[in-house]
Design an enzyme around this catalytic site. Structure first.
Site, PDB file in Angstrom:
ATOM      1  N   CYS A  49      29.709   0.003 -26.278  1.00 17.28           N
ATOM      2  CA  CYS A  49      29.795  -0.626 -24.949  1.00 17.28           C
ATOM      3  C   CYS A  49      30.903   0.022 -24.109  1.00 17.28           C
ATOM      4  O   CYS A  49      32.044   0.096 -24.557  1.00 17.28           O
ATOM      5  CB  CYS A  49      30.072  -2.124 -25.110  1.00 17.28           C
ATOM      6  SG  CYS A  49      30.313  -2.953 -23.531  1.00 17.28           S
ATOM      7  N   CYS A 105      25.123  -5.267 -25.593  1.00 17.54           N
ATOM      8  CA  CYS A 105      26.430  -5.393 -26.227  1.00 17.54           C
ATOM      9  C   CYS A 105      26.498  -6.782 -26.857  1.00 17.54           C
ATOM     10  O   CYS A 105      26.362  -7.782 -26.168  1.00 17.54           O
ATOM     11  CB  CYS A 105      27.527  -5.216 -25.181  1.00 17.54           C
ATOM     12  SG  CYS A 105      29.134  -5.762 -25.785  1.00 17.54           S
ATOM     13  N   CYS A 115      33.482  -9.577 -24.117  1.00 18.32           N
ATOM     14  CA  CYS A 115      33.175  -8.468 -23.199  1.00 18.32           C
ATOM     15  C   CYS A 115      33.263  -9.002 -21.754  1.00 18.32           C
ATOM     16  O   CYS A 115      32.530  -9.923 -21.391  1.00 18.32           O
ATOM     17  CB  CYS A 115      31.776  -7.951 -23.532  1.00 18.32           C
ATOM     18  SG  CYS A 115      31.287  -6.536 -22.561  1.00 18.32           S
ATOM     19  N   LYS A 136       0.179  -3.339   7.440  1.00 24.42           N
ATOM     20  CA  LYS A 136      -0.354  -3.827   6.169  1.00 24.42           C
ATOM     21  C   LYS A 136       0.830  -4.362   5.367  1.00 24.42           C
ATOM     22  O   LYS A 136       1.689  -3.607   4.927  1.00 24.42           O
ATOM     23  CB  LYS A 136      -1.043  -2.685   5.422  1.00 24.42           C
ATOM     24  CG  LYS A 136      -1.765  -3.133   4.166  1.00 24.42           C
ATOM     25  CD  LYS A 136      -2.615  -1.996   3.634  1.00 24.42           C
ATOM     26  CE  LYS A 136      -3.404  -2.354   2.405  1.00 24.42           C
ATOM     27  NZ  LYS A 136      -2.755  -3.176   1.420  1.00 24.42           N
ATOM     28  N   ASP A 156       2.910  -5.978   2.401  1.00 22.59           N
ATOM     29  CA  ASP A 156       2.803  -5.750   0.961  1.00 22.59           C
ATOM     30  C   ASP A 156       3.180  -7.015   0.202  1.00 22.59           C
ATOM     31  O   ASP A 156       4.328  -7.217  -0.176  1.00 22.59           O
ATOM     32  CB  ASP A 156       3.730  -4.596   0.577  1.00 22.59           C
ATOM     33  CG  ASP A 156       3.327  -4.011  -0.754  1.00 22.59           C
ATOM     34  OD1 ASP A 156       2.283  -4.427  -1.298  1.00 22.59           O
ATOM     35  OD2 ASP A 156       4.062  -3.149  -1.261  1.00 22.59           O
ATOM     36  N   GLU A 190      -2.848  -3.111  12.864  1.00 24.01           N
ATOM     37  CA  GLU A 190      -1.844  -4.064  12.374  1.00 24.01           C
ATOM     38  C   GLU A 190      -1.065  -3.418  11.243  1.00 24.01           C
ATOM     39  O   GLU A 190      -1.549  -2.490  10.612  1.00 24.01           O
ATOM     40  CB  GLU A 190      -2.531  -5.311  11.781  1.00 24.01           C
ATOM     41  CG  GLU A 190      -3.274  -6.126  12.763  1.00 24.01           C
ATOM     42  CD  GLU A 190      -4.230  -7.092  12.073  1.00 24.01           C
ATOM     43  OE1 GLU A 190      -4.027  -7.415  10.878  1.00 24.01           O
ATOM     44  OE2 GLU A 190      -5.175  -7.509  12.728  1.00 24.01           O
ATOM     45  N   TYR A 241      -3.726 -12.847   9.254  1.00 21.73           N
ATOM     46  CA  TYR A 241      -4.409 -11.710   9.877  1.00 21.73           C
ATOM     47  C   TYR A 241      -5.931 -11.798   9.892  1.00 21.73           C
ATOM     48  O   TYR A 241      -6.592 -10.841  10.267  1.00 21.73           O
ATOM     49  CB  TYR A 241      -3.978 -10.405   9.209  1.00 21.73           C
ATOM     50  CG  TYR A 241      -3.999 -10.431   7.690  1.00 21.73           C
ATOM     51  CD1 TYR A 241      -5.187 -10.618   6.995  1.00 21.73           C
ATOM     52  CD2 TYR A 241      -2.823 -10.259   6.969  1.00 21.73           C
ATOM     53  CE1 TYR A 241      -5.206 -10.643   5.612  1.00 21.73           C
ATOM     54  CE2 TYR A 241      -2.831 -10.280   5.578  1.00 21.73           C
ATOM     55  CZ  TYR A 241      -4.025 -10.477   4.904  1.00 21.73           C
ATOM     56  OH  TYR A 241      -4.044 -10.501   3.547  1.00 21.73           O
ATOM     57  N   LYS A 282      -2.688   4.130   4.219  1.00 23.94           N
ATOM     58  CA  LYS A 282      -1.507   3.775   3.417  1.00 23.94           C
ATOM     59  C   LYS A 282      -0.389   4.798   3.560  1.00 23.94           C
ATOM     60  O   LYS A 282      -0.643   6.011   3.616  1.00 23.94           O
ATOM     61  CB  LYS A 282      -1.906   3.666   1.943  1.00 23.94           C
ATOM     62  CG  LYS A 282      -3.002   2.631   1.703  1.00 23.94           C
ATOM     63  CD  LYS A 282      -2.508   1.438   0.948  1.00 23.94           C
ATOM     64  CE  LYS A 282      -2.455   1.728  -0.521  1.00 23.94           C
ATOM     65  NZ  LYS A 282      -2.034   0.550  -1.289  1.00 23.94           N
TER      66      LYS A 282
END
Ligand code: IVH
Length: 662
Positions: free
Chosen positions: A406, A424, A430, A115, A117, A113, A225, A312
């Protein structure tokens, strides 16, 4: 419709909606349009609203979650949640296979299967109804996150068919698909919140949110699973997955039986590449012995089963030249250095840019222009520079000097103690910051104006809006600037802006985007001070008296109103009709006057109902138990607040006693 008819209709709708959920989320084969689905759901919501007794906890309407927030209750796992042995090496995988064959003294069949994450979850079902969802925790005990898990649409609240065991546990991986992850992170960056490093962290973090309504918006998903229970109606793992699928669980379609190690390697080699096209993160392949009888013979070590292991995938890396560094100014003024790289192939895409995080990271790795740098793409979407090849460094190179001003507006950058990033400070002028403020203002939890980011950016760039108040001056005709902008969408936007003047004051306050004034704080301030004028003229002491407001927030509020341009904005919004005063609360009595309450645990009605009752009778509600709390109103499963109240000797009352108080 009388109660009897409503009961029948609700049951019918529930069954129908459950069936469509299964088609959509587990089978990926919707048989009706989203629109038709919404109509069914709206019908059911309407019936349950009229007859609240029909609102059972496993109704599909309950998927949006509730407002109840509670530190989680810890629960012991019936079957310990073990981890898996894992390896990155082909040799070790051969050894695993050799050990298995030696112990069994025969040729086993395996199931391979992907894996996934994410973060592990164990769900218990009793009589086909989702009973409890528990995180891994320490393997022995985990957090009860049932309320949050109920909001994940691919998790069945009620199973299909009839042949499931009366009680069993199913385990799976809750994950956040890449698309949801990117959406969440861009929203977080805009709101001055730390983005998640990868989808796994985002999934685990979301599952532990205290507000399940918010979890519902996070776009979590789940693959199952592993099935556990007594007297299961099958003898192999492969069959368990088939059954689980029939009962309505989402099982990834990519599992495969393999009868020897070469087939396992073929599977691994295929997915090493193919996984890059999947819309969610995987970090390897899990190999399991198929037969339960053989699994029992192999048994477990203290930490993990001997009948399964994980192979892995390596995080992919590449070496390339650092050409230059750009500095991006975020919506909140935070500066992010970005590396421009000599284009290089990595994890299936061409990488030309990578994150350098912040000034400390650059100094720590001593990254210099024209260095050969190591770029990595792990679980993260954005590649990052993880190292430098000093040997290949050009002889005349010099340490990198960070910018001091900036790049967007020229203001001198600042950096607060303990903060990783420079920022900034010129938030009023800005450009990316002004835009960020407007985008925050219109966002769903603020003024809920339905315009996309691109639209706002366009309006801003065309000079049609210079601040949030300008939105209220927009006319349908102004939007003629846009190519392909249909009359209908222009009308909708103008309508949505006009509608927003009804948004309550607490949300308006949040929408202003005062630093550190999040959604909850805004609500507390609005409840306590009742109007923008009271707030603008409040002393620090008055602000500090508000629940959850500390010095940092009080100072930030005062700085906001000390700025003339902010006062002008507030005035312009007021002229536009935006709510600047809290709605008057209906006062029923003063039976609870001067009493402070904290609420915990699950009660028979939403917590907001109790809060409203307390306030209508003159009392106040705080979020944390302190020596000043008079009563803790406790429902079932009160967690840390209950313990704290006991420790402080705060009077603990149940729902009945509470109702008798007024
Ligand atoms: S089986 C005893 N299958 O990886 C068998 N786990 O490192 C238990 N995981 O705890 C797990 N995808 O959180 C299994 N297809 C898969 C998986 C998977 C991801 C996670 C799971 C597990 C961890 C082990």
């Amino acid at each position: 419709m009388n109660l009897k008819e409503a009961t029948q209709r609700a049951a019918q709708l529930r069954e129908e909606i459950n069936r469509h959920n299964h088609q959509y989320y587990a089978l990926n084969q919707p048989i009706i349009s989203d629109f038709e689905y919404d109509i069914l759901l709206q019908d059911l919501i309407a019936i349950e609203k009229k007859y609240p007794s029909l609102q059972v906890s496993d109704s599909p309407t309950q998927r949006v979650g509730s407002d109840i927030t509670e530190a989680f209750v810890q629960v012991a796992h019936k079957y310990p949640m073990m981890s898996l042995g894992n390896t990155y090496s082909v040799e070790e995988l051969r050894e695993f296979d050799n050990r298995v064959r030696k112990t069994l003294d025969s040729e086993p069949e395996y199931v391979c299967e992907l894996k996934f994450d994410g973060t592990a979850i164990g769900l218990t079902y009793i009589d086909g109804i989702l009973h409890q969802a528990v995180t891994r925790g320490d393997g022995e005990r985990g957090d009860d996150v049932t309320l949050n898990v109920r909001t994940i649409k691919s998790i069945p609240l009620q199973l299909q068919g009839k042949d499931y065991p009366r009680e069993f546990e199913i385990r799976g991986e809750i994950f956040m698909p890449f698309a949801a992850f990117e959406r969440l992170n861009s929203e977080r960056e805009k709101n001055d919140e730390q983005p998640f490093a990868n989808p796994r962290n985002a999934a685990a973090g979301s599952l532990k949110l205290l507000d399940s309504k918010e979890v519902a918006f996070r776009g979590l998903d789940c693959f199952f699973y592993h099935l556990l229970g007594e007297n299961l109606p099958f003898e192999t793992h492969y069959d368990s997955l088939k059954y689980a699928q029939q009962w309505g669980f989402q099982v990834s379609e990519y599992y495969k039986k393999c009868t020897n190690i070469d087939e396992i390697f073929d599977y691994i080699h295929h997915w090493e590449d193919a996984r890059k096209t999947l819309p969610y993160a995987t970090d390897g392949v899990v190999i399991k012995v198929n037969s339960y009888a053989q699994q029992r013979r192999l048994g477990m070590t203290a930490k993990s089963p001997r009948w399964a292991t994980a192979f892995k995938f390596k995080a992919e890396q590449a070496v390339t030249e650092l050409l230059s560094v750009d500095f991006q100014v975020g919506r909140t003024g935070a500066i992010t250095p970005v590396a421009n790289l000599q284009a290089v192939q990595l994890a299936g895409t061409t990488v030309k840019r990578a994150s350098l995080h912040n000034a400390d990271q650059i100094a720590l790795l001593d990254i210099r222009l024209h260095d050969k740098v190591l770029v990595e793409k792990g679980g993260e979407i954005i590649p990052k520079v993880v190292g430098v090849d000093i040997v290949q460094r050009p002889p005349n190179s010099e340490p990198f000097s960070y910018i001091t001003h900036c790049p967007e507006c020229g203001a001198e950058l600042k950096r607060d103690e303990g903060e990783a990033k420079h920022y900034c400070p010129n938030d009023a002028h800005c450009p990316p910051q002004i835009l960020g403020k407007i985008e925050h203002f219109i966002s769903r939890k603020a003024m809920n104006i339905t315009a996309g980011e691109a639209t706002v950016e366009l309006l801003f760039n065309k000079g049609l809006i210079k601040n949030a108040a300008d939105l209220y001056k927009l006319k349908k005709e102004d939007l003629q600037y846009f190519d392909k902008w249909g009359e209908k969408s222009a009308e909708n936007l103008v309508k949505s802006i006009a509608e927003s003047v009804k948004i309550p004051f607490a949300k308006v306050l949040y929408a202003l985007g005062i630093r550190y004034v999040g959604e909850t704080t805004a609500k507390k301030i609005a409840d306590a001070l009742l109007s923008i004028d009271a707030l603008a003229n409040a002393t620090e002491a008055q602000l500090l008296a508000v629940d959850e407001v500390g010095e940092r927030i009080a100072k930030s509020v005062m700085a906001y109103f000390a700025d003339e341009s902010n006062r002008q904005l507030v005035e312009a919004l007021r002229q536009a009709g935006v709510q600047m005063v809290a709605e008057a609360k209906e006062q029923l009595s003063d039976a609870l006057s001067g009493k402070t309450f904290v609420i915990t645990g699950s009660l028979s009605r939403p917590r907001d109902d109790f809060k409203a009752l307390i306030e209508q009778h003159g009392g106040t509600v705080n979020s944390a138990v302190s020596p000043n709390t008079h009563y803790l109103l406790a429902g079932d499963k009160g967690g840390s607040k209950l313990q704290k109240a006991e420790k402080l000797g705060v009077k603990i009352i149940g729902e009945d006693e509470f109702m008798r108080m007024f």
